[in-house]
Structure formats: C-alpha cells, structure tokens
Design a protein around this motif. Structure first.
Motif, PDB file in Angstrom:
ATOM      1  N   TYR A   1       0.838  -1.201   0.000  1.00  0.00           N
ATOM      2  CA  TYR A   1       0.000   0.000   0.000  1.00  0.00           C
ATOM      3  C   TYR A   1       0.871   1.248   0.000  1.00  0.00           C
ATOM      4  O   TYR A   1       1.999   1.241   0.496  1.00  0.00           O
TER       5      TYR A   1
ATOM      6  N   TRP B   1      -3.448   2.696   2.016  1.00  0.00           N
ATOM      7  CA  TRP B   1      -3.428   2.065   3.335  1.00  0.00           C
ATOM      8  C   TRP B   1      -4.580   2.588   4.183  1.00  0.00           C
ATOM      9  O   TRP B   1      -5.251   1.825   4.888  1.00  0.00           O
TER      10      TRP B   1
ATOM     11  N   ARG C   1      -6.887   0.074  -4.509  1.00  0.00           N
ATOM     12  CA  ARG C   1      -5.432   0.050  -4.582  1.00  0.00           C
ATOM     13  C   ARG C   1      -4.889   1.176  -5.442  1.00  0.00           C
ATOM     14  O   ARG C   1      -3.685   1.420  -5.446  1.00  0.00           O
TER      15      ARG C   1
END
Length: 595
Positions: A434, A439, A449
């Motif tokens: 990440y 994250w 993502r």
C-alpha cells in the motif's frame, strides 16, 4: 415554470453554463483542453492563497518574520508557544462541529472520487478540507499542505466538469487536471504535477490525457509564480558518479527508505489506535496531540509545520552529526504520526521529503563509520533519500523522479533517483502492498489500490442485472407433477420455495426428466441444487461473478435477504459476464480517448 438550470442539483447550479458552450466542450477536445487550462490556473491561485494564509498564521501565532519558515527557526521565541498547536486542535474541532451540523456526508478525496464515484466531488467539502489543512498547518501541526492543495484543486475541476455535464471519463480527467495544477504550482514543477495526476489521480497514462493534464500543470505553475515567490530550488554542487559502488550504495539506501516508510505508515495507525484505547473524547484528541507536538517543539522547532525551512537546513552543505540527525528523524516522524493520528488534517507528502533527506544524510554518516571510501556525497544521498521515502509513502516513483529533476536540474542525479525509486517501489509493494492513501482506504474497509475507475462495478448491482419475472414452485410437488408442468426443453431451471415462500434451491429440468429416475412419486426435494447459494440484490457485479465461480452454476436465484429468503429474481452467469465485458470495453475506449 421550472427552467433548465433550476432543475439541476445545487452543486451544478454553482456555475451556470449555456447549453451551446456545454456542447462545444463535450464534442471538441480543444475546448476540453482549454477548460483544463482554466482549472490549472484556478489551482495555482488557490495554492498561492492557501500558502499565504498558512504563512500569515505562522507569523501571527509564532512571531516569525515574513521571510522565515516556521521549521527553520532555531528556537521558539517564547515557551508559551508550545500551546499553540493545542489551541489549533480545539479550533479544528470547533470548525468540524459547526460543519457537521449542516452536512452529514463524508468528504471524498480525489483518488477515492475517481476510483468509486466517477470523478464526482463536492466543492463545498473540498474547501472545508482546505480550511482544516490551513488550520492544522498554520497552528504548527506536523502536516503538509499538499493534501489540501490537491483536494481543492481537484474539487474545483470536478465542480466545473459537473457544471458542463461532462462524461464520466472527462470528469475524472478534470479531477486529475486540478491535482496536476496544484502539485505543479506547489513545487514549481509541471512534470511532477502532471505525473502526480497520472500515477495517483487517474491511475494510468494515456496520450489523450497528456494535453489537458500537461497544460493544466503548466498553467498552474505560471499563475502561481506570478503571485508568490518561486519554490525552493536545490543546487547540487557535487557531481555524481554512477560507478558500481555508488549505485549499489544508493540502491541499498532505497531499501532502507522503504522500511522507514512502512514504519511511518504503521506508526500513524498505531497512534490512532492508542488514542482510541485511551478513551479520550474525539473532540479533545487534536488538542492533546497538539500539546504533545508543542512539547516536542521545545526540543527542536524543526518538527513544526511542513518542514520547508528545516529541509533547506538539512540540505545545506554543513553536515549535522549522526546523533542530531537521528534525534531529528525520530522527533519529526513522531510529530507527524501524532498530528495525523490525533485528528489534524493534512498529508505526509512534504514530511516524507524532509524525513527522507534526514535518512539519506544519516545513512552517509553510518557508511562513513564503516568505510569512508564507500560513503556517497551527503547532499546526493539526501536527495536520493528524500525521493525514496516519498515514493514509499506517496507511491509515485515517476512523480518523485521528475521532482528531483526539476528541483536540481541535474540529469545524472535523476537517473540515480529513478533507479532508487524503482527499488523502493518494488520493495514496498511486495512487503507492504500500500501507499499511505491506499493504506488508509484499506483500514476503512475500502478495496481501493489505485485511482483506476472501479466505481462502475459498485454501481452495476444484481438488482439492476437480474430478471424479475421468475416463476417458482413448492418443494412438496412430486416429480410426476413437475414433469407435467415443465416438459423437457420448456425451460432449463426452476426455483423452488417452501410452504412459507422461502428459497430452498433450484431444480434443473433435465435432472427431473432423466431416464434413470424411475420413482416419479417422490418430491423434488431430493433433486435440489444450490440450497445455500443465492445472490443478494445489493451485491455488485464482481461479487456476483465470484458467487458463480464458487457454485459452478450457470444461474442463481436472487433473494431479498438471508433472514426472509424471499425470491425476487434470477441472474444468469452469461448475462453477468456479457455486461461485465461491455463495461470493460467502455473503460478501454475511455482510456484510448475515444470520444
């Protein structure tokens, strides 16, 4: 009588655009590029305004001069200044409380907007985020302004795009234009701004997006330079040699920055968890965090605000001691984690550059203790370190490589930086997976993502795809009765319910008419399939496809919920895959620039 503009949502009525002008922008790429330039220019103005407000707050609250940076002062003029960040935390919560009285929605950032919402952002929410960022930075919290810059720039692009009623792909593009103009203006680096938009906001690079994104970044830089002094330029006085030992040493530095970046990202989460466990009220957490930041500032004010002044000192030719570097590294990382973990608004963009420069110089000092012949030039290592750590946390290797090129004007150094950025990026992706933004999405439960457009998957639900006219039969019916009602070839499958109209399974007509089935007085319960497998109306197309893979079925029933299990429709795998393919093809055309 309701006019065309009166029928629009409130946000669309912020800018009234004539129909003829909307048509020009929708039909012509030239007009879209012109609109991108306007958005870039507005981003440059907004960046200049936000920077001026933050600097003004630093002057008023900490007593520095107009030519000084807060993090560049040697000491605080008065020890009472340690409470300023705490006061800022209370003000931040007061603004948040007042805002939430009138708006209950959660603001989305540009990455989330482009990934899930087709580029739709609230301009009001974006200015709210910008205000929070200015308060946080202006009162000394250890956060950068770049998150606020991109938020307000992208929000402006989205609002203008919605006013023109642009297509989903064009709206996402204008969000990227706003971010490109903002980052380009913040660093006087149009290439870095453009690739920031490509790597983080759009999630891809296309020829069709080059002109609007590139020109938005350029106009942002030009307009901002007319309003404020140009950004700091790093002068590299030592020529870099790309021998095998130098390259190996710098690549090892890339691996180290990857580890430091992961530690910082986890550190922010750890601080958040500690605040939650402490039972401190949410409204009081920024004040407590601000007080902790103020106490750290008594040791060194280098940890305050973004760190522009402190970065200039670290990059200076004078070499600080290893002990001083390590202390500053720990204190700045702790201050950044406390700031974000306690609830201040901002980002880690500039903090990662500052911390990376410290890591680079500390790395040189450690290598020099082992073997002075292997130690790279301290200034070069600082630039490589700041780029590597920024790649680890922000997740944009080309952006950081171009930022190094534009701030140093040194091509050989940029080659070394790019190599290090690649190593850092691969190391973080393989060990952590990440960037800081993704994250945070992961911790919230969002499966994002990158800014790749996956919002259409969430919009394309089972409810929209399923057939509603579905016939059902009861499970008490005998095989003989079933054969009389459903001849072989009349249909492929029938949904079965119990006496309370709850779903119990599916019967295949071919199974009932099998020659091996002799006893036709039995009920069809023995022939039921997929008893515990059914779709729910709110599932998206990706979840539905996974269900088909699990069941190995060509069709599944749709029930209203796991408790009531009332049948509301039927969905086939063939129709699901066909719609999925159609949307993928549409996304491919958008990437190719087919208008």
């Amino acid at each position: 009588m309701v006019t065309e503009n009166q029928s629009l949502p409130v946000q669309d009525r912020l800018v009234l655009v004539p129909t003829a002008l909307r048509a020009l922008v929708r039909r012509s790429e030239i007009w879209l590029v012109l609109l991108a330039c306007i958005i870039g220019a507005l981003s440059g103005v907004l960046v200049a305004a936000m920077t001026a407000v933050a600097q003004f707050l630093h002057q008023v609250l900490f007593g520095i001069s107009a030519t000084e940076h807060l993090s560049g002062v040697d000491s605080l003029p008065n020890k009472w200044f340690v409470v300023v960040p705490a006061v800022g935390g209370l003000l931040l919560m007061a603004v948040t409380w007042a805002y939430r009285r009138y708006r209950s929605n959660t603001p989305v950032d540009p990455i989330e907007a482009n990934a899930l919402h087709g580029g739709k952002m609230s301009l009001i929410d974006s200015f709210y985020i910008a205000l929070q960022t200015m308060i946080s930075n202006g009162f000394g919290a250890s956060v950068g302004m770049e998150a606020g810059y991109t938020q307000v720039g992208s929000g402006t692009g989205s609002a203008i795009g919605e006013a023109f009623r642009l297509r989903r792909s064009d709206l996402r593009l204008l969000v990227g234009c706003g971010a490109a103009g903002a980052i380009g203006a913040a660093f006087a680096a149009p290439l870095a701004g453009a690739f920031y938009a490509f790597e983080l906001i759009l999630g891809t690079y296309t020829i069709a997006a080059l002109a609007p994104i590139g020109l938005a970044a350029i106009t942002g830089v030009v307009v901002n330079s007319l309003l404020v002094e140009p950004a700091h330029t790093i002068s590299v006085t030592s020529p870099i040699g790309l021998g095998q030992s130098a390259v190996t040493t710098l690549l090892l530095l890339g691996l180290i920055t990857a580890g430091v970046g992961i530690a910082i990202m986890r550190g922010v989460t750890a601080v958040e968890d500690l605040f939650k466990l402490s039972k401190i009220p949410v409204w009081l957490r920024p004040a407590v965090g601000g007080l902790a930041i103020g106490m750290l500032a008594l040791i060194t004010p280098r940890i305050l605000s973004s760190g522009h002044g402190a970065l200039s000192l670290v990059l200076d030719d004078s070499m600080p001691t290893l002990r001083a570097l390590l202390i500053l590294l720990v204190l700045k990382a702790a201050a950044s984690a406390i700031s974000l973990g306690s609830g201040f608004r901002g980002g880690l963009f500039f903090a990662s550059l500052f911390l990376g420069a410290i890591v680079g110089k500390a790395y040189v000092a450690i290598v020099a203790l082992i073997d002075p012949a292997l130690a790279p030039d301290p200034q070069i290592a600082a630039i490589v370190g700041m780029t590597g750590l920024a790649v680890a946390i922000i997740g944009a290797p080309l952006t950081m490589a171009f930022l190094a090129l534009e701030t140093t004007n040194d091509l050989p150094l940029t080659i070394a930086v790019l190599c290090t950025a690649v190593v850092t990026s691969v190391a973080v992706r393989k060990t952590f997976g990440y960037s800081f933004a993704t994250w945070r999405f992961h911790l919230r439960g969002e499966a994002i993502r990158s800014a790749h457009d996956v919002g259409w998957m969430f919009d394309l639900t089972v409810r929209r795809l399923m057939r509603h006219d579905v016939r059902t039969i009861h499970d008490a019916i005998s095989i003989r009765q079933f054969r009389q009602e459903f001849s072989l070839g009349s249909t492929q499958r029938v949904i079965v319910v119990d006496d309370q109209e709850r779903y119990v399974g599916i019967v295949l007509v071919a199974d009932v008419h099998s020659p091996t089935l002799q006893d036709d007085k039995k009920t069809i319960q023995e022939l039921l399939r997929y008893k515990d497998l059914a779709l729910l109306p709110w599932m998206n197309i990706k979840e539905a496809a996974q269900k088909f893979d699990e069941s190995e079925s060509e069709a599944l029933a749709v029930i209203d919920g796991n408790a009531t299990r009332k049948v509301v429709g039927l969905l086939t795998e063939a129709h699901t895959l066909r719609r999925y393919t159609e949307e993928l093809e549409k996304a491919r055309k958008d990437l190719a620039g087919d208008r």
